[in-house]
Design a protein around this motif. Structure first.
Motif, PDB file in Angstrom:
ATOM      1  N   LEU A   1       6.704   7.625   6.807  1.00  0.00           N
ATOM      2  CA  LEU A   1       6.495   7.908   5.415  1.00  0.00           C
ATOM      3  C   LEU A   1       4.919   8.049   4.967  1.00  0.00           C
ATOM      4  N   SER A   2       4.167   6.968   5.571  1.00  0.00           N
ATOM      5  CA  SER A   2       2.830   7.256   5.358  1.00  0.00           C
ATOM      6  C   SER A   2       2.092   8.500   5.896  1.00  0.00           C
ATOM      7  N   THR A   3       2.704   9.082   7.068  1.00  0.00           N
ATOM      8  CA  THR A   3       2.222  10.415   7.840  1.00  0.00           C
ATOM      9  C   THR A   3       2.675  11.646   6.747  1.00  0.00           C
ATOM     10  N   ASP A   4       3.991  11.394   6.400  1.00  0.00           N
ATOM     11  CA  ASP A   4       4.438  12.481   5.387  1.00  0.00           C
ATOM     12  C   ASP A   4       3.437  12.465   3.903  1.00  0.00           C
ATOM     13  N   ILE A   5       3.196  11.446   3.528  1.00  0.00           N
ATOM     14  CA  ILE A   5       2.402  11.121   2.616  1.00  0.00           C
ATOM     15  C   ILE A   5       0.955  11.718   2.661  1.00  0.00           C
ATOM     16  N   ASP A   6       0.459  11.197   3.911  1.00  0.00           N
ATOM     17  CA  ASP A   6      -0.881  12.035   4.098  1.00  0.00           C
ATOM     18  C   ASP A   6      -0.929  13.632   4.358  1.00  0.00           C
ATOM     19  N   ARG A   7       0.154  14.092   4.853  1.00  0.00           N
ATOM     20  CA  ARG A   7       0.118  15.478   4.970  1.00  0.00           C
ATOM     21  C   ARG A   7       0.194  16.183   3.509  1.00  0.00           C
TER      22      ARG A   7
ATOM     23  N   VAL B   1      -5.479  11.052  -6.051  1.00  0.00           N
ATOM     24  CA  VAL B   1      -5.565  11.616  -4.752  1.00  0.00           C
ATOM     25  C   VAL B   1      -5.768  10.627  -3.657  1.00  0.00           C
ATOM     26  N   ASP B   2      -6.978  10.007  -4.320  1.00  0.00           N
ATOM     27  CA  ASP B   2      -7.366   8.933  -3.210  1.00  0.00           C
ATOM     28  C   ASP B   2      -6.345   7.850  -3.124  1.00  0.00           C
ATOM     29  N   VAL B   3      -5.725   7.445  -3.991  1.00  0.00           N
ATOM     30  CA  VAL B   3      -4.786   6.335  -3.854  1.00  0.00           C
ATOM     31  C   VAL B   3      -3.608   7.015  -2.964  1.00  0.00           C
ATOM     32  N   ALA B   4      -3.297   8.215  -3.213  1.00  0.00           N
ATOM     33  CA  ALA B   4      -2.134   8.586  -2.128  1.00  0.00           C
ATOM     34  C   ALA B   4      -2.455   8.744  -0.789  1.00  0.00           C
ATOM     35  N   LEU B   5      -3.813   9.132  -0.715  1.00  0.00           N
ATOM     36  CA  LEU B   5      -4.435   9.272   0.827  1.00  0.00           C
ATOM     37  C   LEU B   5      -4.802   7.726   1.448  1.00  0.00           C
ATOM     38  N   GLY B   6      -4.339   6.654   0.627  1.00  0.00           N
ATOM     39  CA  GLY B   6      -4.460   5.329   1.094  1.00  0.00           C
ATOM     40  C   GLY B   6      -5.999   4.732   0.996  1.00  0.00           C
ATOM     41  N   GLY B   7      -6.779   5.703   0.205  1.00  0.00           N
ATOM     42  CA  GLY B   7      -8.185   5.418   0.196  1.00  0.00           C
ATOM     43  C   GLY B   7      -8.406   4.175  -0.865  1.00  0.00           C
TER      44      GLY B   7
ATOM     45  N   ALA C   1       0.844  -1.144  -0.171  1.00  0.00           N
ATOM     46  CA  ALA C   1      -0.058   0.077   0.007  1.00  0.00           C
ATOM     47  C   ALA C   1       0.787   1.338  -0.014  1.00  0.00           C
ATOM     48  N   LEU C   2       1.885   1.301   0.865  1.00  0.00           N
ATOM     49  CA  LEU C   2       2.890   2.291   0.799  1.00  0.00           C
ATOM     50  C   LEU C   2       3.338   2.661  -0.689  1.00  0.00           C
ATOM     51  N   THR C   3       4.147   1.649  -1.531  1.00  0.00           N
ATOM     52  CA  THR C   3       4.474   1.833  -2.655  1.00  0.00           C
ATOM     53  C   THR C   3       3.343   2.268  -3.445  1.00  0.00           C
ATOM     54  N   ASP C   4       2.209   1.671  -3.512  1.00  0.00           N
ATOM     55  CA  ASP C   4       1.018   2.398  -4.365  1.00  0.00           C
ATOM     56  C   ASP C   4       0.835   3.692  -4.019  1.00  0.00           C
ATOM     57  N   ARG C   5       0.802   4.145  -2.632  1.00  0.00           N
ATOM     58  CA  ARG C   5       0.918   5.513  -2.490  1.00  0.00           C
ATOM     59  C   ARG C   5       1.803   6.581  -2.904  1.00  0.00           C
ATOM     60  N   LEU C   6       2.859   5.996  -2.974  1.00  0.00           N
ATOM     61  CA  LEU C   6       4.035   6.718  -3.613  1.00  0.00           C
ATOM     62  C   LEU C   6       3.844   6.919  -5.052  1.00  0.00           C
ATOM     63  N   ASP C   7       3.336   5.821  -5.761  1.00  0.00           N
ATOM     64  CA  ASP C   7       3.120   5.765  -7.198  1.00  0.00           C
ATOM     65  C   ASP C   7       2.242   6.907  -7.498  1.00  0.00           C
ATOM     66  N   GLY C   8       0.944   6.834  -6.687  1.00  0.00           N
ATOM     67  CA  GLY C   8      -0.022   7.700  -6.820  1.00  0.00           C
ATOM     68  C   GLY C   8       0.332   9.187  -6.736  1.00  0.00           C
ATOM     69  N   LEU C   9       1.402   9.138  -5.557  1.00  0.00           N
ATOM     70  CA  LEU C   9       1.656  10.914  -5.432  1.00  0.00           C
ATOM     71  C   LEU C   9       2.582  11.036  -6.430  1.00  0.00           C
TER      72      LEU C   9
END
Length: 559
Positions: free
Chosen positions: A279-285, A553-559, A30-38
């Motif tokens: 890293l997840s918290t940084d991505i959330d912000r 945006v939803d992917v980066a937010l982990g949704g 999920a973290l790598t997916d969120r980074l890809d989304g970002l």
């Protein structure tokens, strides 16, 4: 327990490289997916969103990519605090050695000091953290290896955040952005220090999960005062946005005074989650800042048929397509006249005085015939008005930055559109070198009739001449009694020529109307193609990019 320190060139600097990351320490998919989304958000926002946001997201992507490539077995914990908070004493107490010089003098710790439990893979990580090799230490004794409770910990003592030296503050600022666990050491007298809360606690309030507050030097307080002090500190932190802050008390001088802090470190190191949580918290912000640039409503991804038709109509009017089609009908009729008109009438007309010739405007006929074989264009002002209309209609459904992007997309080919419209009109116009075959048949028929009439007239003239001279005409065709019949033949051919011209003109009128309609349809097809390629496709590409942006945006937010 035996311990050893390696102050200068410790084995942590061995070139072995990062050790293989165990399964429980590997970054969650999920973290790598969120980074890809970002990353997709950054690329989609280029040229559309504010530069500081893109730069911050880009820096996070770079930092996260580098951290995930380094040892996942190690957890980077930073001890930060103000002068006199006792963080260096706390650092030494956890390490079991006097590695960082404590004291009340400002500043005591001028460079970051690092102590590592577990050497394999720590060297590249410390290189990335840019810890001076003179200030790297390792717990490498036999007893330390036997006690694996802190195995994988990289504990870093930072300079004072309130140092008078700017380079010390910069060192703190750098480390708090890369640490897996942020530990803020405060003392009972200055735990409400404004600079600490304003510059660090509040900006990192959402990092509660990877933040620990250590109320140090509690040996100076009575038992009841400790609880009151912790309660007041918790109230202050919650008021500043930290949800359920973690607070532990410690004393570097009391027996078992760092037990609570050590247990937190043991649990953090054992969980191997601090890196991904940070890293997840940084991505959330950062992702939440991107979320501000989208609307809740589902966006359109295509231009509706109504707006397409309006744009094509506006471009057609700008290029003068209706006027060109009407002029084409006139040109068609003029061109047909050269083929279907009765040659005798044409000859008589030319022998007569022509007002256009007297006014020196005879060239108008030729200009009208050839006016549409050259390039045709549209007025830039009319094109701009049409672009504004379609862009504003779509932009009204988008957030501000994307609305501006759609307007730019609509005008991305604005300078090319007038010429492209002219080319599309020219491509739709027929070549006057090719005419309908029946025109040639009519022209041949008309000249045949004219020839018959001319021969008949000559025949009559010859017979009359022979009669005047009272001479006998040779052969049976010289009988003067044939004159009435020949005259009837001549009159019939003249009448047939006029009738043929009249009938053909009616046919040409009907054909020219159909011809004009076909030309207008062909021109509108070309205009629609220009509108699609130069305006609609760029706008729809932007709309699809916005739709992808909303999903990312939803992917980066982990949704």
């Amino acid at each position: 327990m035996t311990t050893s320190a390696v102050p200068a060139n410790p084995p942590v600097d061995s070139p072995a490289g990062p050790a293989p990351v165990p399964a429980d320490a590997a970054p969650a998919p999920a973290l790598t997916d969120r980074l890809d989304g970002l990353d997709r958000l950054v690329r989609a926002g280029a040229g559309r969103l504010d530069r500081p946001l893109l730069d911050e997201a880009g820096a996070l992507l770079e930092r996260a990519g580098q951290r995930l490539k380094l040892s996942g077995e190690h957890t980077v914990v930073t001890l930060a605090g103000g002068t006199g908070s006792g963080k260096s004493s706390l650092f030494n107490a956890i390490c079991g050695l006097e590695l960082s010089p404590p004291g009340m003098r400002r500043p005591m710790t001028s460079k970051a000091h690092a102590c590592v439990w577990g050497l394999d893979g720590a060297g590249p990580l410390l290189d990335w953290l840019d810890v001076d090799k003179k200030h790297r230490f390792a717990r490498a004794g036999a007893a330390d290896r036997a006690d694996g409770s802190l195995q994988g910990l990289v504990l870093i003592d930072l300079p004072d955040h309130d140092s008078i030296q700017a380079m010390h503050r910069a060192e703190v600022d750098r480390f708090v952005t890369v640490a897996d666990l942020l530990v803020w050491v405060v003392d009972p007298q200055k735990y409400a220090d404004a600079s600490l809360h304003r510059n660090y606690i509040v900006p990192f309030a959402r990092h509660t999960g990877v933040t620990l507050i250590v109320l140090n030097q509690v040996d100076r307080l009575g038992p009841g005062e400790i609880d009151d002090c912790v309660a007041d500190l918790r109230r202050l932190l919650e008021a500043e946005g930290l949800a359920d802050p973690r607070i532990v008390t410690s004393s570097a001088v009391a027996e078992d005074g760092v037990t609570g802090f050590r247990e937190v470190l043991v649990d953090t190191v054992a969980a191997r989650r601090a890196r991904t949580e940070r890293l997840s918290t940084d991505i959330d912000r950062v992702a939440e800042r991107f979320a501000e640039h989208r609307l809740d409503a589902e966006p359109p991804v295509t231009i509706d048929d109504g707006r397409r038709a309006e744009l094509v109509q506006a471009f057609g009017d700008a290029a003068g397509a209706p006027a060109v089609a009407e002029a084409m009908e006139s040109a068609y009729e003029l061109r047909a006249a050269d083929f279907i008109d009765w040659p005798v009438t044409t000859l008589v007309t030319r022998l007569r005085s022509d007002p256009l010739r007297r006014m020196r405007l005879t060239e108008l006929r030729e200009e009208l015939r050839g006016a549409f074989t050259g390039p045709v264009g549209a007025q830039q002002g009319d094109v701009d008005v049409a672009l504004h209309g379609v862009a504003e209609g779509v932009a009204a459904e988008l957030p501000v930055h994307w609305a501006r992007s759609v307007r730019m997309a609509a005008r991305s080919h604005a300078a090319e559109i007038p010429e492209a419209l002219g080319e599309s009109l020219r491509a739709a116009l027929p070549s006057f070198n090719q005419v309908p075959r029946w025109w040639w048949l009519v022209k041949t028929w008309q000249y045949f009739l004219a020839l018959v009439a001319a021969l008949g007239t000559v025949w009559i003239a010859v017979l009359i001449a022979y009669g005047v001279m009272d001479a006998a005409a040779p052969g049976p065709l010289g009988d003067a009694g044939l004159i009435p019949y020949i005259a009837v033949l001549v009159l019939c051919t003249l009448g047939m020529g006029r009738l043929t011209t009249s009938a053909c003109r009616n046919l040409v009128a009907l054909s020219s109307a159909k011809h004009g309609d076909r030309m207008e349809d062909a021109m509108r097809e070309g205009i629609a193609r220009v509108a699609r390629e130069k305006v609609i496709e760029p706008i729809e590409a932007d709309l699809r990019a916005y739709a992808d942006f909303r999903r990312d945006v939803d992917v980066a937010l982990g949704g």
